[in-house]
Write a protein that holds these residues in place. Structure first.
Motif, PDB file in Angstrom:
ATOM      1  N   GLN A 109       0.828  -1.205   0.000  1.00 50.23           N
ATOM      2  CA  GLN A 109       0.000   0.000   0.000  1.00 50.23           C
ATOM      3  C   GLN A 109       0.861   1.253   0.000  1.00 50.23           C
ATOM      4  O   GLN A 109       2.037   1.219   0.360  1.00 50.23           O
ATOM      5  CB  GLN A 109      -0.885   0.037   1.255  1.00 50.23           C
ATOM      6  N   SER A 110       0.232   2.359  -0.332  1.00 51.50           N
ATOM      7  CA  SER A 110       0.788   3.669  -0.031  1.00 51.50           C
ATOM      8  C   SER A 110       0.011   4.187   1.174  1.00 51.50           C
ATOM      9  O   SER A 110      -1.136   4.642   1.040  1.00 51.50           O
ATOM     10  CB  SER A 110       0.648   4.625  -1.222  1.00 51.50           C
ATOM     11  N   TRP A 111       0.609   4.052   2.340  1.00 45.84           N
ATOM     12  CA  TRP A 111      -0.072   4.414   3.586  1.00 45.84           C
ATOM     13  C   TRP A 111       0.090   5.904   3.843  1.00 45.84           C
ATOM     14  O   TRP A 111       1.213   6.413   3.875  1.00 45.84           O
ATOM     15  CB  TRP A 111       0.518   3.630   4.760  1.00 45.84           C
ATOM     16  N   GLN A 112      -1.015   6.605   4.029  1.00 42.48           N
ATOM     17  CA  GLN A 112      -1.013   8.026   4.359  1.00 42.48           C
ATOM     18  C   GLN A 112      -1.208   8.155   5.872  1.00 42.48           C
ATOM     19  O   GLN A 112      -2.293   7.871   6.386  1.00 42.48           O
ATOM     20  CB  GLN A 112      -2.128   8.764   3.610  1.00 42.48           C
ATOM     21  N   ILE A 113      -0.177   8.560   6.574  1.00 46.61           N
ATOM     22  CA  ILE A 113      -0.229   8.597   8.037  1.00 46.61           C
ATOM     23  C   ILE A 113      -0.748   9.953   8.507  1.00 46.61           C
ATOM     24  O   ILE A 113      -0.217  11.003   8.129  1.00 46.61           O
ATOM     25  CB  ILE A 113       1.160   8.314   8.640  1.00 46.61           C
ATOM     26  N   GLU A 114      -1.777   9.919   9.342  1.00 48.40           N
ATOM     27  CA  GLU A 114      -2.354  11.142   9.891  1.00 48.40           C
ATOM     28  C   GLU A 114      -1.444  11.728  10.977  1.00 48.40           C
ATOM     29  O   GLU A 114      -0.652  11.002  11.579  1.00 48.40           O
ATOM     30  CB  GLU A 114      -3.713  10.834  10.533  1.00 48.40           C
ATOM     31  N   PRO A 115      -1.559  13.026  11.266  1.00 46.70           N
ATOM     32  CA  PRO A 115      -0.859  13.578  12.439  1.00 46.70           C
ATOM     33  C   PRO A 115      -1.269  12.831  13.700  1.00 46.70           C
ATOM     34  O   PRO A 115      -2.385  12.303  13.799  1.00 46.70           O
ATOM     35  CB  PRO A 115      -1.331  15.039  12.479  1.00 46.70           C
ATOM     36  N   ASP A 116      -0.363  12.788  14.660  1.00 49.97           N
ATOM     37  CA  ASP A 116      -0.597  11.995  15.872  1.00 49.97           C
ATOM     38  C   ASP A 116      -1.520  12.733  16.836  1.00 49.97           C
ATOM     39  O   ASP A 116      -1.156  13.789  17.373  1.00 49.97           O
ATOM     40  CB  ASP A 116       0.733  11.679  16.552  1.00 49.97           C
ATOM     41  N   LEU A 117      -2.705  12.172  17.072  1.00 47.27           N
ATOM     42  CA  LEU A 117      -3.700  12.833  17.925  1.00 47.27           C
ATOM     43  C   LEU A 117      -3.257  12.864  19.385  1.00 47.27           C
ATOM     44  O   LEU A 117      -3.401  13.877  20.061  1.00 47.27           O
ATOM     45  CB  LEU A 117      -5.051  12.127  17.795  1.00 47.27           C
ATOM     46  N   SER A 118      -2.701  11.746  19.887  1.00 50.26           N
ATOM     47  CA  SER A 118      -2.239  11.729  21.279  1.00 50.26           C
ATOM     48  C   SER A 118      -1.109  12.721  21.476  1.00 50.26           C
ATOM     49  O   SER A 118      -1.036  13.415  22.496  1.00 50.26           O
ATOM     50  CB  SER A 118      -1.768  10.320  21.664  1.00 50.26           C
ATOM     51  N   GLY A 119      -0.229  12.827  20.483  1.00 53.19           N
ATOM     52  CA  GLY A 119       0.857  13.790  20.573  1.00 53.19           C
ATOM     53  C   GLY A 119       0.379  15.233  20.526  1.00 53.19           C
ATOM     54  O   GLY A 119       1.045  16.144  21.029  1.00 53.19           O
ATOM     55  N   ALA A 120      -0.782  15.442  19.927  1.00 57.59           N
ATOM     56  CA  ALA A 120      -1.335  16.797  19.835  1.00 57.59           C
ATOM     57  C   ALA A 120      -1.977  17.250  21.138  1.00 57.59           C
ATOM     58  O   ALA A 120      -2.162  18.461  21.353  1.00 57.59           O
ATOM     59  CB  ALA A 120      -2.376  16.858  18.716  1.00 57.59           C
ATOM     60  N   ALA A 121      -2.318  16.309  22.016  1.00 58.22           N
ATOM     61  CA  ALA A 121      -3.083  16.647  23.218  1.00 58.22           C
ATOM     62  C   ALA A 121      -2.443  17.741  24.066  1.00 58.22           C
ATOM     63  O   ALA A 121      -3.133  18.678  24.491  1.00 58.22           O
ATOM     64  CB  ALA A 121      -3.334  15.389  24.048  1.00 58.22           C
ATOM     65  N   PRO A 122      -1.132  17.687  24.368  1.00 59.71           N
ATOM     66  CA  PRO A 122      -0.583  18.778  25.192  1.00 59.71           C
ATOM     67  C   PRO A 122      -0.641  20.139  24.496  1.00 59.71           C
ATOM     68  O   PRO A 122      -0.833  21.166  25.165  1.00 59.71           O
ATOM     69  CB  PRO A 122       0.872  18.339  25.452  1.00 59.71           C
ATOM     70  N   PHE A 123      -0.509  20.161  23.175  1.00 57.17           N
ATOM     71  CA  PHE A 123      -0.573  21.431  22.447  1.00 57.17           C
ATOM     72  C   PHE A 123      -1.989  22.010  22.503  1.00 57.17           C
ATOM     73  O   PHE A 123      -2.170  23.216  22.687  1.00 57.17           O
ATOM     74  CB  PHE A 123      -0.106  21.218  21.010  1.00 57.17           C
ATOM     75  N   GLY A 129      -3.163  19.982   8.857  1.00 52.89           N
ATOM     76  CA  GLY A 129      -3.158  18.719   8.134  1.00 52.89           C
ATOM     77  C   GLY A 129      -4.075  17.663   8.696  1.00 52.89           C
ATOM     78  O   GLY A 129      -3.967  16.487   8.325  1.00 52.89           O
ATOM     79  N   TRP A 130      -4.977  18.069   9.580  1.00 54.78           N
ATOM     80  CA  TRP A 130      -5.869  17.061  10.160  1.00 54.78           C
ATOM     81  C   TRP A 130      -6.966  16.686   9.157  1.00 54.78           C
ATOM     82  O   TRP A 130      -7.667  17.550   8.657  1.00 54.78           O
ATOM     83  CB  TRP A 130      -6.505  17.554  11.456  1.00 54.78           C
ATOM     84  N   PRO A 131      -7.152  15.390   8.851  1.00 56.27           N
ATOM     85  CA  PRO A 131      -8.161  14.994   7.865  1.00 56.27           C
ATOM     86  C   PRO A 131      -9.574  15.060   8.436  1.00 56.27           C
ATOM     87  O   PRO A 131      -9.774  14.852   9.637  1.00 56.27           O
ATOM     88  CB  PRO A 131      -7.774  13.541   7.552  1.00 56.27           C
ATOM     89  N   ARG A 132     -10.520  15.347   7.581  1.00 60.00           N
ATOM     90  CA  ARG A 132     -11.919  15.369   8.040  1.00 60.00           C
ATOM     91  C   ARG A 132     -12.410  13.981   8.401  1.00 60.00           C
ATOM     92  O   ARG A 132     -13.266  13.830   9.280  1.00 60.00           O
ATOM     93  CB  ARG A 132     -12.818  15.984   6.948  1.00 60.00           C
ATOM     94  N   VAL A 153     -10.790  11.308  17.275  1.00 60.99           N
ATOM     95  CA  VAL A 153     -10.806  12.761  17.393  1.00 60.99           C
ATOM     96  C   VAL A 153     -12.099  13.252  18.043  1.00 60.99           C
ATOM     97  O   VAL A 153     -12.100  14.250  18.779  1.00 60.99           O
ATOM     98  CB  VAL A 153     -10.590  13.407  16.005  1.00 60.99           C
ATOM     99  N   GLY A 154     -13.205  12.543  17.817  1.00 55.41           N
ATOM    100  CA  GLY A 154     -14.463  12.952  18.424  1.00 55.41           C
ATOM    101  C   GLY A 154     -14.436  12.858  19.934  1.00 55.41           C
ATOM    102  O   GLY A 154     -14.975  13.717  20.638  1.00 55.41           O
ATOM    103  N   VAL A 210     -13.946  23.515  20.028  1.00 57.24           N
ATOM    104  CA  VAL A 210     -13.212  22.660  19.095  1.00 57.24           C
ATOM    105  C   VAL A 210     -13.900  22.716  17.740  1.00 57.24           C
ATOM    106  O   VAL A 210     -15.125  22.560  17.657  1.00 57.24           O
ATOM    107  CB  VAL A 210     -13.151  21.205  19.606  1.00 57.24           C
ATOM    108  N   SER A 211     -13.117  22.948  16.689  1.00 60.13           N
ATOM    109  CA  SER A 211     -13.713  23.029  15.358  1.00 60.13           C
ATOM    110  C   SER A 211     -12.765  22.425  14.321  1.00 60.13           C
ATOM    111  O   SER A 211     -11.548  22.443  14.487  1.00 60.13           O
ATOM    112  CB  SER A 211     -14.030  24.484  14.988  1.00 60.13           C
ATOM    113  N   GLN A 212     -13.363  21.886  13.257  1.00 59.17           N
ATOM    114  CA  GLN A 212     -12.605  21.342  12.131  1.00 59.17           C
ATOM    115  C   GLN A 212     -12.805  22.254  10.932  1.00 59.17           C
ATOM    116  O   GLN A 212     -13.935  22.587  10.569  1.00 59.17           O
ATOM    117  CB  GLN A 212     -13.105  19.937  11.791  1.00 59.17           C
ATOM    118  N   GLY A 213     -11.708  22.683  10.314  1.00 63.17           N
ATOM    119  CA  GLY A 213     -11.787  23.515   9.124  1.00 63.17           C
ATOM    120  C   GLY A 213     -10.846  23.016   8.058  1.00 63.17           C
ATOM    121  O   GLY A 213     -10.158  22.006   8.239  1.00 63.17           O
ATOM    122  N   ASP A 214     -10.791  23.722   6.946  1.00 60.97           N
ATOM    123  CA  ASP A 214      -9.900  23.326   5.859  1.00 60.97           C
ATOM    124  C   ASP A 214      -8.432  23.404   6.270  1.00 60.97           C
ATOM    125  O   ASP A 214      -7.584  22.712   5.708  1.00 60.97           O
ATOM    126  CB  ASP A 214     -10.130  24.209   4.636  1.00 60.97           C
TER     127      ASP A 214
END
Length: 427
Positions: free
Chosen positions: A235-249, A264-267, A273-274, A287-291
């Motif tokens: 496969q060509s695996w597309q890795i999302e940004p790390d959600l657990s790593g984002a928590a402190p930020f 770069g967070w995917p919809r 993420v929910g 909390v909001s998701q945008g482009d």
């Protein structure tokens, strides 16, 4: 080898933070992509992988088993499957993913594979996956406790079949067996028998990625997973940004009343993420998701919560830090299994939060936290990246929080100290 300890004083926020953060890929997704790529019938690429200690150890372990893995590219890794073979030695470090995902791969190899890691890794639970592999035909020697060091004597194939496991200690027991199951002669029917399996979103990530690689997976019955024998495709695996790593930020936005966007967070995400968004909202954030990505805005109100964190237990240290800074008490529960993580996180959080001045009551499966006047202290990190994150969050609002070791963050985010300082100081 573990990194040399690096004491570090957490920077104090001088006002609301405002930043767009770009983080490396998810540790969980990178680890799964590496295993599935090593077991595939053709080459794979992993786009935007996490380059950190845990994932480097996973790549090194699979390399030792014969897989060709090129990690030299700045934004992508190339994997070429080769026949799995020993003799080999795998250093798991302190990584639960390596110690739970790699032994089933080794059981498919031809030859002897030895596993060991950091001293505390020998205390992390492993017996359920060892016993399940034995029931499926693997020849394994383990320590008297059923854990590391392990010796797996592979014959080039694993029969598979039906196994029963108590995975209440870690969802990684299930994921580790499922990731290799399609390569077993009979596939796998795996049944969990015990208290609820924690971190259910990680199990969904595993089954999603298996299906993406071409495996036939049935998880329609509660606590039963069936993987049919068959090939896995490159496969060509597309890795999302790390959600657990984002928590402190994100926590920095909540504490300072600022705004942090994870670029770069995917919809559509395979990560929970929910659940994280709901927790941050309860704590007092928008909390909001945008482009442009996922954005968290602090409202200036940090409220205590009553939260079952069983699905997102990796977030417990950061949520506990927020609870210590909140305007009312909190109760965090459902995370008894994190006593078997990099350290006993419940006991460690109780000790360190008490040290900085919070009122803490420790329970078997969580903590009651009552905010109090917090004070400067030396915060022990226990070689645990999540404990370091918790200390950094408290240090936003409390001057003089010194971590005994910030180098432990290299486990999943080597750039953490620099990224954090840039966020807090605006540099």
């Amino acid at each position: 080898m573990t990194a040399e300890a690096r004491p570090w004083t957490a920077p104090l926020a001088q006002g609301p933070v405002a930043a767009t953060v770009r983080l490396p890929g998810s540790k969980s997704m990178t680890a799964r992509a590496l295993v599935l790529s090593a077991l595939a019938d053709g080459p794979s690429r992993i786009q935007r992988p996490l380059r950190a200690r845990d994932t480097t150890l996973m790549a090194d372990g699979l390399r030792a088993l014969g897989t060709a893995i090129d990690t030299s590219g700045p934004d992508a890794w190339a994997i070429e499957p080769r026949p799995l073979r020993g003799p080999a030695t795998v250093d798991v470090g302190l990584a639960g993913t390596v110690m739970r995902f790699a032994p089933p791969v080794a059981a498919l190899a031809d030859g002897t594979v030895t596993f060991d890691g950091d001293p505390h890794a020998r205390n992390r639970p492993l017996r359920p996956i060892v016993e399940a592999l034995r029931s499926l035909g693997a020849d394994i020697d383990a320590s008297p406790s059923g854990g590391l060091p392990l010796v797996v004597r592979g014959t080039g194939a694993l029969e598979g079949g039906t196994a029963v496991i108590d995975a209440s200690g870690s969802s990684q027991f299930v994921s580790g067996l499922l990731l290799s199951a399609a390569r077993c002669t009979k596939g796998l029917v795996l049944r969990h028998d015990g208290p609820p399996v924690p971190s259910a979103p990680h199990l969904r990530m595993t089954t999603h990625m298996l299906r993406a690689a071409g495996a036939v997976v049935d998880d329609s019955a509660p606590d039963v997973w069936t993987v049919e024998p068959g090939p896995l495709s490159g496969q060509s695996w597309q890795i999302e940004p790390d959600l657990s790593g984002a928590a402190p930020f994100f926590a920095a936005a909540v504490v300072t009343g600022g705004t942090v966007t994870l670029a770069g967070w995917p919809r559509d995400s395979w990560q929970p993420v929910g659940v994280l968004g709901g927790l941050l909202t309860e704590l007092g954030a928008d909390v909001s998701q945008g482009d442009d990505g996922l954005t968290v805005r602090g409202t200036g109100r940090l409220k205590g919560i009553d939260a079952d964190l069983s699905e997102v237990s990796e977030l417990t240290p950061v949520v506990a830090a927020l609870a210590a800074l909140a305007g009312s008490p909190s109760s965090l529960h459902g995370v008894a299994h994190i006593r078997g993580h990099e350290t006993d996180r419940i006991a460690a959080l109780a000790r360190e939060l008490d040290k900085v001045g919070a009122g803490v009551v420790e329970h078997p499966d969580g903590l009651d936290i009552t905010p109090g006047p917090l004070r400067a202290a030396t915060f022990e990190t226990y070689a645990d990246h999540r404990m370091a994150h918790a200390a950094a969050v408290i240090g936003l609002a409390v001057e003089g929080i010194t971590l005994t070791d910030v180098a432990c963050t290299s486990k999943t985010l080597p750039e953490f100290p620099e990224l954090w300082a840039g966020l807090v100081t605006g540099g």
